[in-house]
Motif scaffolding. Structure first.
Motif, PDB file in Angstrom:
ATOM      1  N   UNK A  75       0.597  -1.231  -0.155  1.00 39.23           N
ATOM      2  CA  UNK A  75       0.149  -0.191   0.172  1.00 39.23           C
ATOM      3  C   UNK A  75       0.922   1.401  -0.002  1.00 39.23           C
ATOM      4  N   UNK A  76       0.487   2.282  -0.756  1.00 41.57           N
ATOM      5  CA  UNK A  76       1.149   3.288  -0.633  1.00 41.57           C
ATOM      6  C   UNK A  76       0.236   4.757  -0.697  1.00 41.57           C
ATOM      7  N   UNK A  77       0.806   5.829   0.081  1.00 40.90           N
ATOM      8  CA  UNK A  77      -0.191   7.073   0.237  1.00 40.90           C
ATOM      9  C   UNK A  77       0.764   7.873   0.318  1.00 40.90           C
ATOM     10  N   UNK A  78       0.385   8.930  -0.695  1.00 42.15           N
ATOM     11  CA  UNK A  78       1.366  10.327  -0.609  1.00 42.15           C
ATOM     12  C   UNK A  78       0.519  11.590  -0.388  1.00 42.15           C
ATOM     13  N   UNK A  79       1.297  12.563   0.004  1.00 44.41           N
ATOM     14  CA  UNK A  79       0.545  13.863   0.034  1.00 44.41           C
ATOM     15  C   UNK A  79       1.761  14.837  -0.397  1.00 44.41           C
ATOM     16  N   UNK A  80       1.218  15.756  -1.267  1.00 44.34           N
ATOM     17  CA  UNK A  80       2.277  16.708  -1.827  1.00 44.34           C
ATOM     18  C   UNK A  80       1.445  18.143  -1.767  1.00 44.34           C
ATOM     19  N   UNK A  81       2.437  19.133  -1.522  1.00 42.93           N
ATOM     20  CA  UNK A  81       2.145  20.559  -1.702  1.00 42.93           C
ATOM     21  C   UNK A  81       2.813  21.352  -2.668  1.00 42.93           C
ATOM     22  N   UNK A  82       2.257  22.150  -3.326  1.00 46.44           N
ATOM     23  CA  UNK A  82       3.267  22.998  -4.173  1.00 46.44           C
ATOM     24  C   UNK A  82       2.758  24.235  -4.320  1.00 46.44           C
ATOM     25  N   UNK A  83       3.577  25.446  -4.476  1.00 46.22           N
ATOM     26  CA  UNK A  83       3.140  26.830  -4.741  1.00 46.22           C
ATOM     27  C   UNK A  83       3.414  27.506  -5.939  1.00 46.22           C
ATOM     28  N   UNK A  84       2.572  27.734  -6.939  1.00 47.50           N
ATOM     29  CA  UNK A  84       2.996  28.251  -8.059  1.00 47.50           C
ATOM     30  C   UNK A  84       1.871  29.459  -8.503  1.00 47.50           C
ATOM     31  N   UNK A  85       2.224  29.966  -9.656  1.00 46.31           N
ATOM     32  CA  UNK A  85       1.553  31.075 -10.239  1.00 46.31           C
ATOM     33  C   UNK A  85       0.588  30.592 -11.598  1.00 46.31           C
ATOM     34  N   UNK A  86      -0.752  30.335 -11.676  1.00 51.87           N
ATOM     35  CA  UNK A  86      -1.280  30.103 -12.928  1.00 51.87           C
ATOM     36  C   UNK A  86      -1.340  31.116 -13.882  1.00 51.87           C
ATOM     37  N   UNK A  87      -1.149  30.736 -15.105  1.00 44.79           N
ATOM     38  CA  UNK A  87      -1.414  31.846 -16.110  1.00 44.79           C
ATOM     39  C   UNK A  87      -2.477  31.999 -16.637  1.00 44.79           C
ATOM     40  N   UNK A  88      -3.085  33.090 -16.955  1.00 43.99           N
ATOM     41  CA  UNK A  88      -4.332  33.469 -17.346  1.00 43.99           C
ATOM     42  C   UNK A  88      -4.675  32.981 -18.734  1.00 43.99           C
ATOM     43  N   UNK A  89      -5.540  31.910 -19.294  1.00 48.05           N
ATOM     44  CA  UNK A  89      -5.546  31.545 -20.788  1.00 48.05           C
ATOM     45  C   UNK A  89      -6.251  32.731 -21.611  1.00 48.05           C
ATOM     46  N   UNK A  90      -6.737  33.523 -20.850  1.00 53.88           N
ATOM     47  CA  UNK A  90      -7.374  34.585 -21.750  1.00 53.88           C
ATOM     48  C   UNK A  90      -6.409  35.758 -22.185  1.00 53.88           C
ATOM     49  N   UNK A  91      -5.903  36.161 -21.064  1.00 53.20           N
ATOM     50  CA  UNK A  91      -4.811  37.362 -21.259  1.00 53.20           C
ATOM     51  C   UNK A  91      -3.287  36.849 -21.159  1.00 53.20           C
ATOM     52  N   UNK A  92      -3.058  35.701 -20.972  1.00 53.27           N
ATOM     53  CA  UNK A  92      -1.645  35.100 -21.051  1.00 53.27           C
ATOM     54  C   UNK A  92      -0.955  35.695 -20.041  1.00 53.27           C
ATOM     55  N   UNK A  93      -1.691  36.269 -19.119  1.00 53.29           N
ATOM     56  CA  UNK A  93      -0.726  36.708 -17.822  1.00 53.29           C
ATOM     57  C   UNK A  93      -0.695  35.930 -16.499  1.00 53.29           C
ATOM     58  N   UNK A  94       0.232  36.154 -15.701  1.00 50.89           N
ATOM     59  CA  UNK A  94       0.432  35.223 -14.734  1.00 50.89           C
ATOM     60  C   UNK A  94      -0.239  35.805 -13.448  1.00 50.89           C
ATOM     61  N   UNK A  95      -1.174  35.031 -12.762  1.00 53.61           N
ATOM     62  CA  UNK A  95      -1.970  35.228 -11.860  1.00 53.61           C
ATOM     63  C   UNK A  95      -0.861  35.331 -10.419  1.00 53.61           C
ATOM     64  N   UNK A  96      -1.913  35.408  -9.318  1.00 52.72           N
ATOM     65  CA  UNK A  96      -1.216  35.532  -7.932  1.00 52.72           C
ATOM     66  C   UNK A  96      -0.553  34.136  -7.716  1.00 52.72           C
ATOM     67  N   UNK A  97       0.164  33.842  -6.636  1.00 51.87           N
ATOM     68  CA  UNK A  97       0.824  32.759  -6.164  1.00 51.87           C
ATOM     69  C   UNK A  97      -0.455  32.188  -5.509  1.00 51.87           C
ATOM     70  N   UNK A  98      -0.357  30.691  -5.748  1.00 53.72           N
ATOM     71  CA  UNK A  98      -1.527  29.973  -5.035  1.00 53.72           C
ATOM     72  C   UNK A  98      -0.856  28.588  -4.573  1.00 53.72           C
TER      73      UNK A  98
END
Length: 447
Positions: A75-98
């Motif tokens: 059995x395996x269980x994993x939990x991961x966290x990441x912090x990144x900025x998503x790019x808006x597909x409409x404006x192609x601009x980077x959003x806030x860090x999430x």
């Protein structure tokens, strides 16, 4: 009042006698006879206990080999966290860090369906290895038992020698006293007295030497038993003379057959050869394909997400099943080399088996001959002792009458002493070899 005093004194004496008797009984109990020595050695010997641990390890290896037939489950269980900025597909601009979290869980299983017989071969080999480990324990027990008997007999022999030399000192003391009376009567010279006193001094020296030898033999036995230095230890000496078995020996070929049945060494070598043959089968299995089956079930989730974690786990559930066939084509001669080495190991194991059997039978033949010769030597020593004793008795009478001088008396005495020493040595020699021969025949070691 006098009557009460008498009763009190009698009671006190009875208590003291009882305490003394109990103390003597405890002392006798503390002495180590052969059976106690053997029991202690077989329970506490380090090498023997290591052999028992090897047997326990072989049991664990057999359990592991049998487990290869079963499927595994992980059995395996994993939990991961990441912090990144998503790019808006409409404006192609980077959003806030999430910051986002994702996890997964899965169960995996697999089983080998066919491996060219490798698993069965490993189980057979582990079974033989377990039997061999048990035989190794038995052989170690046998070696230790024989060594303990030899050391114990050496103690008895040393004790008998000391007892004998003390008797010789008593005899020499009486001869000196008697010679002094004869000197006063004018029957012997002062030279005769000097010779007798020199002989007494020599006999006293022999007592000291025999005492040291007995102490050393007891220490040797204690060392062999691996008894702690601080532990009290005293050897039990039988009061009655140990009888030498003079029965006719069994046929030598019957002894050979019994030895091959009872001594673990040959059986151990036979198992080693069988294990080498199984290793050859396992090596040849490297040429064959391996078929295995696998299955798994798993799921995952991601947060933040529009759906809840429970819904995601349900929606993302996946199941897999598969078969894998592994076909060896070229492994850089690894399998070929393993097969060649396995064949060499079989030949080596066969030679070891022959050598073990021959060495054992040669040892049995030596012990058989020593036992046979020891019995004859013991009987001859009895006759020699009786004859020399009669001769020495006559020489003493002639010396008292002035018919022999001190030198002639000493010559007769020395012949008598040598005959007694030979009798003691031949008795314990015959006793030891007969005990060892009986042990090879499967007769328990007792004194």
């Amino acid at each position: 009042m006098n009557k009460l005093r008498t009763i009190g004194v009698a009671s006190l004496m009875w208590i003291m006698v009882s305490a003394g008797a109990q103390s003597a009984a405890d002392t006798a109990t503390d002495k180590w006879d052969l059976n106690r020595c053997l029991e202690y050695a077989l329970e506490n010997n380090v090498q023997l206990n290591k052999s028992r641990l090897s047997y326990a390890s072989a049991e664990a290896s057999l359990m592991q080999a049998k487990g290869q037939r079963l499927p595994n489950l992980n059995a395996s269980i994993s939990e991961n966290g990441s912090n990144n900025r998503m790019r808006d597909p409409m404006t192609d601009e980077l959003g806030d860090w999430k910051f986002s979290v994702n996890g997964s869980a899965s169960l995996n299983t697999g089983v080998t369906l066919y491996s060219g017989g490798a698993i069965n071969n490993e189980i057979q080999r582990s079974t033989l290895a377990k039997e061999a480990a048990l035989l190794s324990v038995d052989q170690t027990e046998m070696d230790i038992s024989i060594a303990v008997v030899q050391a114990y007999v050496n103690v008895l022999y040393a004790y008998e020698n000391l007892k004998y030399y003390k008797e010789v000192v008593d005899l020499s003391t009486k001869q000196v006293e008697r010679s002094r009376r004869l000197l006063e009567a004018g029957s012997v010279s002062r030279r005769d007295i000097a010779d007798m006193e020199a002989q007494l001094a020599s006999d006293n020296y022999s007592v000291v030497t025999a005492t040291n030898t007995l102490t050393q033999r007891i220490t040797d036995l204690k060392t062999l038993l691996q008894i702690p230095v601080e532990q009290r230890y005293d050897v039990y000496i039988p009061e009655e003379e140990i009888n030498v078995i003079l029965d006719a020996l069994p046929d030598i070929y019957d002894v050979y057959e019994a030895t091959l049945r009872n001594v673990p060494d040959v059986k151990y070598s036979e198992l080693q050869k069988q294990m080498a043959e199984i290793d050859l089968k396992s090596a040849k299995a490297g040429y064959l394909p391996t078929l295995s089956a696998s299955a798994s079930i798993g799921t995952s989730y991601m947060d933040p997400y529009s759906l809840s974690a429970g819904t995601q786990f349900s929606d993302n559930l996946n199941e897999r099943i598969g078969l894998t066939l592994s076909i060896p084509i070229f492994n850089r001669f690894s399998t070929k080399a393993n097969v060649a080495r396995s064949k060499i190991n079989i030949e080596s194991a066969s030679l070891t088996l022959d050598n073990t059997r021959n060495a054992l039978l040669q040892e049995v033949e030596r012990i058989y001959q020593e036992t046979q010769a020891g019995q004859q030597r013991y009987l001859a020593a009895i006759a020699q002792k009786n004859a020399s004793e009669e001769s020495f008795s006559i020489a003493q009478e002639q010396y008292a009458l002035g018919m022999l001088n001190s030198i002639e008396l000493q010559q007769s005495r020395n012949m008598w002493l040598n005959a007694n020493r030979e009798l003691i040595q031949s008795r314990f020699n015959a006793l030891l070899y007969r005990k060892i021969l009986d042990y090879y025949l499967g007769i328990p070691l007792t004194m």
